[in-house]
Every structure is written in structure tokens, then in C-alpha cells.
Scaffold this active site. Structure first.
Site, PDB file in Angstrom:
ATOM      1  N   ARG A  15      34.089  -1.297  38.406  1.00  0.00           N
ATOM      2  CA  ARG A  15      33.966  -2.683  39.174  1.00  0.00           C
ATOM      3  C   ARG A  15      32.743  -2.435  40.148  1.00  0.00           C
ATOM      4  O   ARG A  15      31.643  -2.923  39.865  1.00  0.00           O
ATOM      5  CB  ARG A  15      35.237  -3.166  39.916  1.00  0.00           C
ATOM      6  CG  ARG A  15      35.083  -4.440  40.223  1.00  0.00           C
ATOM      7  CD  ARG A  15      34.564  -4.670  41.705  1.00  0.00           C
ATOM      8  NE  ARG A  15      34.718  -3.789  42.848  1.00  0.00           N
ATOM      9  CZ  ARG A  15      34.289  -3.791  43.914  1.00  0.00           C
ATOM     10  NH1 ARG A  15      33.161  -4.520  44.321  1.00  0.00           N
ATOM     11  NH2 ARG A  15      34.738  -3.006  44.961  1.00  0.00           N
ATOM     12  N   HIS A 209      29.584   3.972  50.830  1.00  0.00           N
ATOM     13  CA  HIS A 209      28.469   4.170  49.835  1.00  0.00           C
ATOM     14  C   HIS A 209      27.584   5.107  50.468  1.00  0.00           C
ATOM     15  O   HIS A 209      27.456   5.597  51.664  1.00  0.00           O
ATOM     16  CB  HIS A 209      27.713   2.923  49.914  1.00  0.00           C
ATOM     17  CG  HIS A 209      28.552   1.721  48.893  1.00  0.00           C
ATOM     18  ND1 HIS A 209      28.024   1.221  47.675  1.00  0.00           N
ATOM     19  CD2 HIS A 209      29.743   1.066  49.170  1.00  0.00           C
ATOM     20  CE1 HIS A 209      28.779   0.366  47.416  1.00  0.00           C
ATOM     21  NE2 HIS A 209      29.967   0.405  48.138  1.00  0.00           N
ATOM     22  N   CYS A 240      25.733  -2.673  45.808  1.00  0.00           N
ATOM     23  CA  CYS A 240      26.283  -4.161  46.105  1.00  0.00           C
ATOM     24  C   CYS A 240      25.218  -5.232  45.710  1.00  0.00           C
ATOM     25  O   CYS A 240      24.109  -4.843  46.324  1.00  0.00           O
ATOM     26  CB  CYS A 240      26.867  -4.165  47.445  1.00  0.00           C
ATOM     27  SG  CYS A 240      27.524  -5.892  47.610  1.00  0.00           S
ATOM     28  N   ASN A 249      28.592   4.028  45.367  1.00  0.00           N
ATOM     29  CA  ASN A 249      29.504   4.846  45.929  1.00  0.00           C
ATOM     30  C   ASN A 249      29.591   6.163  46.016  1.00  0.00           C
ATOM     31  O   ASN A 249      28.726   6.616  45.376  1.00  0.00           O
ATOM     32  CB  ASN A 249      30.926   4.144  45.619  1.00  0.00           C
ATOM     33  CG  ASN A 249      31.165   2.669  45.512  1.00  0.00           C
ATOM     34  OD1 ASN A 249      30.868   2.133  44.585  1.00  0.00           O
ATOM     35  ND2 ASN A 249      31.993   2.248  46.547  1.00  0.00           N
TER      36      ASN A 249
HETATM   37  P1  HMG Z   1      30.896 -20.814  45.429  1.00  0.00           P
HETATM   38  O1  HMG Z   1      29.736 -21.541  44.594  1.00  0.00           O
HETATM   39  O2  HMG Z   1      30.886 -21.431  46.813  1.00  0.00           O
HETATM   40  O3  HMG Z   1      32.268 -21.630  44.872  1.00  0.00           O
HETATM   41  O4  HMG Z   1      31.216 -19.425  45.213  1.00  0.00           O
HETATM   42  P2  HMG Z   1      32.710 -23.006  44.291  1.00  0.00           P
HETATM   43  O5  HMG Z   1      34.208 -22.984  44.525  1.00  0.00           O
HETATM   44  O6  HMG Z   1      32.083 -24.032  44.873  1.00  0.00           O
HETATM   45  O7  HMG Z   1      32.439 -22.850  42.786  1.00  0.00           O
HETATM   46  C1  HMG Z   1      31.255 -22.732  42.178  1.00  0.00           C
HETATM   47  C2  HMG Z   1      31.473 -22.266  40.685  1.00  0.00           C
HETATM   48  O8  HMG Z   1      32.320 -21.206  40.598  1.00  0.00           O
HETATM   49  C3  HMG Z   1      32.148 -23.243  39.829  1.00  0.00           C
HETATM   50  O9  HMG Z   1      31.986 -23.339  38.594  1.00  0.00           O
HETATM   51  C4  HMG Z   1      33.672 -22.604  40.028  1.00  0.00           C
HETATM   52  O10 HMG Z   1      34.617 -23.103  38.969  1.00  0.00           O
HETATM   53  C5  HMG Z   1      33.405 -21.350  39.797  1.00  0.00           C
HETATM   54  P3  HMG Z   1      30.987 -24.650  37.911  1.00  0.00           P
HETATM   55  O11 HMG Z   1      31.769 -25.863  38.289  1.00  0.00           O
HETATM   56  O12 HMG Z   1      29.677 -24.447  38.800  1.00  0.00           O
HETATM   57  O13 HMG Z   1      30.697 -24.306  36.793  1.00  0.00           O
HETATM   58  N1  HMG Z   1      34.250 -20.155  40.345  1.00  0.00           N
HETATM   59  C6  HMG Z   1      34.610 -19.161  39.601  1.00  0.00           C
HETATM   60  N2  HMG Z   1      34.697 -18.808  38.564  1.00  0.00           N
HETATM   61  C7  HMG Z   1      35.062 -17.770  38.116  1.00  0.00           C
HETATM   62  N3  HMG Z   1      36.136 -16.895  38.804  1.00  0.00           N
HETATM   63  C8  HMG Z   1      36.492 -17.479  40.191  1.00  0.00           C
HETATM   64  C9  HMG Z   1      35.496 -18.559  40.590  1.00  0.00           C
HETATM   65  N4  HMG Z   1      35.600 -19.370  41.694  1.00  0.00           N
HETATM   66  C10 HMG Z   1      34.669 -20.267  41.686  1.00  0.00           C
HETATM   67  N5  HMG Z   1      37.135 -16.701  40.907  1.00  0.00           N
HETATM   68  C11 HMG Z   1      32.639 -17.569  45.340  1.00  0.00           C
HETATM   69  C12 HMG Z   1      32.152 -18.928  46.078  1.00  0.00           C
HETATM   70  C13 HMG Z   1      33.571 -16.751  46.112  1.00  0.00           C
HETATM   71  C14 HMG Z   1      33.338 -17.885  43.961  1.00  0.00           C
HETATM   72  C15 HMG Z   1      31.289 -16.910  45.072  1.00  0.00           C
HETATM   73  O14 HMG Z   1      30.434 -16.714  45.934  1.00  0.00           O
HETATM   74  C16 HMG Z   1      31.582 -15.535  44.262  1.00  0.00           C
HETATM   75  O15 HMG Z   1      32.176 -15.244  43.215  1.00  0.00           O
HETATM   76  N6  HMG Z   1      31.323 -14.423  45.190  1.00  0.00           N
HETATM   77  C17 HMG Z   1      31.607 -12.950  44.525  1.00  0.00           C
HETATM   78  C18 HMG Z   1      30.664 -12.007  45.131  1.00  0.00           C
HETATM   79  C19 HMG Z   1      30.993 -10.628  44.529  1.00  0.00           C
HETATM   80  O16 HMG Z   1      31.722 -10.542  43.638  1.00  0.00           O
HETATM   81  N7  HMG Z   1      30.346  -9.695  45.211  1.00  0.00           N
HETATM   82  C20 HMG Z   1      30.731  -8.244  44.809  1.00  0.00           C
HETATM   83  C21 HMG Z   1      32.074  -7.807  45.410  1.00  0.00           C
HETATM   84  S1  HMG Z   1      32.239  -7.363  46.924  1.00  0.00           S
HETATM   85  C22 HMG Z   1      31.794  -6.062  47.065  1.00  0.00           C
HETATM   86  O17 HMG Z   1      31.157  -5.334  46.415  1.00  0.00           O
HETATM   87  C23 HMG Z   1      31.989  -5.014  48.486  1.00  0.00           C
HETATM   88  C24 HMG Z   1      33.072  -4.192  48.095  1.00  0.00           C
HETATM   89  O18 HMG Z   1      32.772  -3.056  47.186  1.00  0.00           O
HETATM   90  C25 HMG Z   1      33.393  -3.514  49.597  1.00  0.00           C
HETATM   91  C26 HMG Z   1      32.142  -2.666  50.336  1.00  0.00           C
HETATM   92  O19 HMG Z   1      31.529  -1.866  49.632  1.00  0.00           O
HETATM   93  O20 HMG Z   1      31.836  -2.985  51.467  1.00  0.00           O
HETATM   94  C27 HMG Z   1      34.531  -4.865  47.826  1.00  0.00           C
HETATM   95 MG    MG Z   2      31.573  -1.387  47.660  1.00  0.00          MG
END
Ligand code: HMG
Ligand code: MG
Length: 296
Positions: A15, A209, A240, A249
Site C-alpha cells: 500500500r 519514512h 507519499c 518507509n
Molecule cells: P474529495 O474530492 O474531497 O471527495 O476527496 P468527494 O467526496 O468530493 O468525492 C470526489 C470523487 O471521489 C467522487 O467521484 C467520489 O465518488 C469519489 P466523482 O463523482 O468525481 O466521480 N470518492 C471515492 N472513490 C473511491 N473511494 C473512495 C472515495 N471517496 C470519494 N473512498 C478524498 C476526498 C478523501 C476521497 C480524497 O482526498 C482521497 O481519496 N484522498 C486519499 C489520499 C491518499 O490515499 N493518500 C495516501 C494515503 S495516506 C499516507 O500515505 C500516509 C500514511 O502512510 C502515514 C504516514 O506516512 O504519515 C498513512
Molecule cells: Mg506512510
């Protein structure tokens, strides 16, 4: 120094690693990666995320990966979910565990999830309730615990308060993410000590990381605080997408090598893990970022 007798490694390569790799990895290869990691003895393997495919296209095939995976008893395959849409997909895929993710800095919360820290917690509330009702375990991430790519320094008290909030909301474990990999050993230790004012050590995981090459030192500096869970990615995959310049990581091979040397039990076969790291690096056509993996 005294350490937890057993350390659980949460393998986040499929992931956190692959979400930020430019090279394409097929569903079949993702499945092979996860199954080989389980073969090597890992018991928590983050299998993907149900987030917007527009935001993170590399994870768009998570449902297909979970559908094709031979899941083993005793192995957990958590997935990240940012909201109820993600939880719906996770429930449909039949996972036993999900993870929600929040950030200790406002700017990072907006860049990563398009909302404020407070709004992200509001989104998580129904996710946690529904997940618990469905019998799922929920892990909580706090990002930017040792610095933010947009705001710089992050106060340990802000990390503690957010970690405590996620714990109170029902997350069984809080993973503290040095998302950008800027932390150093004493800062890491002080941050964890501050979190431990409000969250028990058994519920804390380290997610560091390795951008500046400090991750192993940072882990070692926190281990004798009673920490028993470490996140790591095979071959040091990833980074990220919303943290410019962040490298992967800490490599799982490097963590296992260090813990073996300390006489701490992980249940992971170093040689099998090293082979998985070499294989996935080959698939991605990138250098293996694990020093121990390259040396062995
Ligand atoms: P948004 O654009 O504000 O959301 O995104 P929305 O509710 O307005 O929806 C926009 C579109 O996304 C819509 O589709 C929704 O249906 C769709 P459209 O009508 O435009 O076709 N949608 C989704 N589709 C699939 N799965 C979903 C989903 N939700 C909405 N769950 C949102 C807000 C949170 C969805 C967006 O910002 C997002 O997906 N962000 C994820 C970012 C991400 O994955 N980042 C990496 C992981 S975090 C990380 O790596 C850190 C970590 O490792 C720890 C560390 O290292 O610190 C964990
Ligand atoms: Mg991370």
C-alpha cells in the site's frame, strides 16, 4: 534498556510503497507480492486502499487484488479508507481490518484528504461505528508527527491530542507517521513520550519514512518505551504522493536485521524477505532501497 519480547511488523509495502511508485505493478504481481510476504512470516500486510482513484491511481485495483488473494488464517490484510465510501468498498471486499488516516498538520490534512483535521475526524466517526458493528478492527494513522512538508515543525502535543482522539474514537492502534522522514532520534523519542501521556504503549506503532536515512535510529530510540509494533515496507518501497521528496518507509529487511541483532522475535524469515525485496525491485526496475537486502 528493556524491549518488548515480541515485535509485530506491519508490512505496508503493497500500500504505502506501491501507492507512490511510478512503475506499473499488475494485479497478479501485487497478489504475488502479498502472498510471498505472508510466506516470509509477516502477519499484518496492508493490502491496498479504497481512496479516490483520481487521487491515487496506483490503488484503483485494490478490490481486484483482494478478490484474487488467497487469504491465510492468522494473517491480517488491512486497507486504508478515508470515508464511508471507502468503508463500503472494504466491507464488500470482506476485509477484517481497515485503517483511517489523519494528519497532525492542517496543511497536510487538506492536501491529502481535502479537508481540515476536524472535518476528517467527523468523517471517521461513522466509519468507526459501522466498522465496529461489522466486527472490523480499525487502525488509526497520524501523519506528519515529526514535521510537515508545508508547515515545518509540528508540536508533539498536537500529535498526542490527535492520537488520543483516534484512540478514544475506537482505533485499537495508533500508527505515528513521520511521513516526510525528517525526524531524528531524540525528537522521535520525545514525540513518542508525549503521545504516551495519553495513549498506552501497547496501542502505539512507529511508521517512519527513511528520507534522511534516520528511520532505524529513530525506531531504536523509541523501542525501549515499550513499543511493540513497527511499520515497514519491503525493499523500502514508496513514499507519499502529497509529501514532496519523501522517500519510502524504512525497509522491512533493515528492521528485521536490526531486531534479529537485538534478539527480538518478529517471526519473519530474513532470507525469504530479502528474496521478495529483490524480486519486487526487479519488477519495478528500480534499485532495492534496503541496505540489508542489498548486502545479504
Ligand atoms: P474529495 O474530492 O474531497 O471527495 O476527496 P468527494 O467526496 O468530493 O468525492 C470526489 C470523487 O471521489 C467522487 O467521484 C467520489 O465518488 C469519489 P466523482 O463523482 O468525481 O466521480 N470518492 C471515492 N472513490 C473511491 N473511494 C473512495 C472515495 N471517496 C470519494 N473512498 C478524498 C476526498 C478523501 C476521497 C480524497 O482526498 C482521497 O481519496 N484522498 C486519499 C489520499 C491518499 O490515499 N493518500 C495516501 C494515503 S495516506 C499516507 O500515505 C500516509 C500514511 O502512510 C502515514 C504516514 O506516512 O504519515 C498513512
Ligand atoms: Mg506512510
Amino acid at each position: 534498556m528493556s524491549f518488548a519480547a515480541q515485535i509485530r511488523i506491519v508490512e505496508v509495502g503493497p500500500r504505502d510503497g506501491l501507492q507512490n511508485e511510478a512503475g506499473h505493478v499488475s494485479v497478479a504481481d501485487k497478489i504475488t507480492l502479498i502472498e510471498r510476504l505472508a510466506d516470509a512470516g509477516l502477519r499484518s500486510i496492508e493490502a491496498g486502499s479504497f481512496v479516490s482513484p483520481k487521487w491515487v491511481p496506483q490503488m484503483a485495483d485494490t478490490a481486484a487484488v483482494l478478490a484474487g488473494l488467497t487469504r491465510r488464517p492468522g494473517v491480517s490484510y488491512p486497507v486504508l479508507v478515508p470515508n464511508e465510501t471507502g468503508l463500503d468498498a472494504a466491507l464488500a471486499a470482506g476485509v477484517g481490518e481497515v485503517a483511517v488516516f489523519a494528519a497532525a498538520s492542517e496543511s497536510f490534512a487538506r492536501k491529502n484528504t481535502n479537508c481540515s483535521i476536524a472535518a476528517s475526524l467527523e468523517r471517521f466517526a461513522p466509519v468507526l461505528t459501522r466498522a465496529r458493528d461489522a466486527g472490523l478492527r480499525v487502525r488509526g494513522y497520524v501523519s506528519c508527527v515529526l514535521g510537515c512538508p508545508y508547515e515545518g515543525a509540528v508540536a508533539p502535543g498536537a500529535v498526542r491530542d490527535l492520537a488520543a482522539r483516534l484512540y478514544q474514537m475506537g482505533c485499537y492502534e495508533i500508527s505515528l507517521g513521520d511521513t516526510v522522514g525528517v525526524g531524528t532520534a531524540l525528537a522521535a523519542r520525545r514525540m513518542v513520550q508525549t503521545v504516551l501521556e495519553q495513549v498506552p504503549a501497547e496501542a502505539v506503532a512507529l511508521h517512519f519514512h527513511d528520507t534522511y536515512g534516520q528511520a532505524l535510529a529513530n525506531i531504536f530510540a523509541c523501542l525501549d518505551l515499550g513499543i511493540g509494533v513497527i511499520d515497514a515496507a519491503v525493499a523500502g518501497l514508496g513514499g507519499c504522493p502529497y509529501a514532496k521528496g519523501a522517500s519510502g518507509n524504512v525497509a522491512t529487511e533493515d528492521v528485521v536485521y536490526m531486531l534479529n541483532g537485538l534478539g527480538l522475535e518478529t517471526g519473519v524469515d530474513f532470507g525469504a524477505l530479502r528474496d521478495v525485496g529483490a524480486w519486487i525491485s526487479e519488477i519495478l526496475q528500480r534499485p532495492n532501497a534496503s541496505r540489508a537486502g542489498r548486502a545479504a
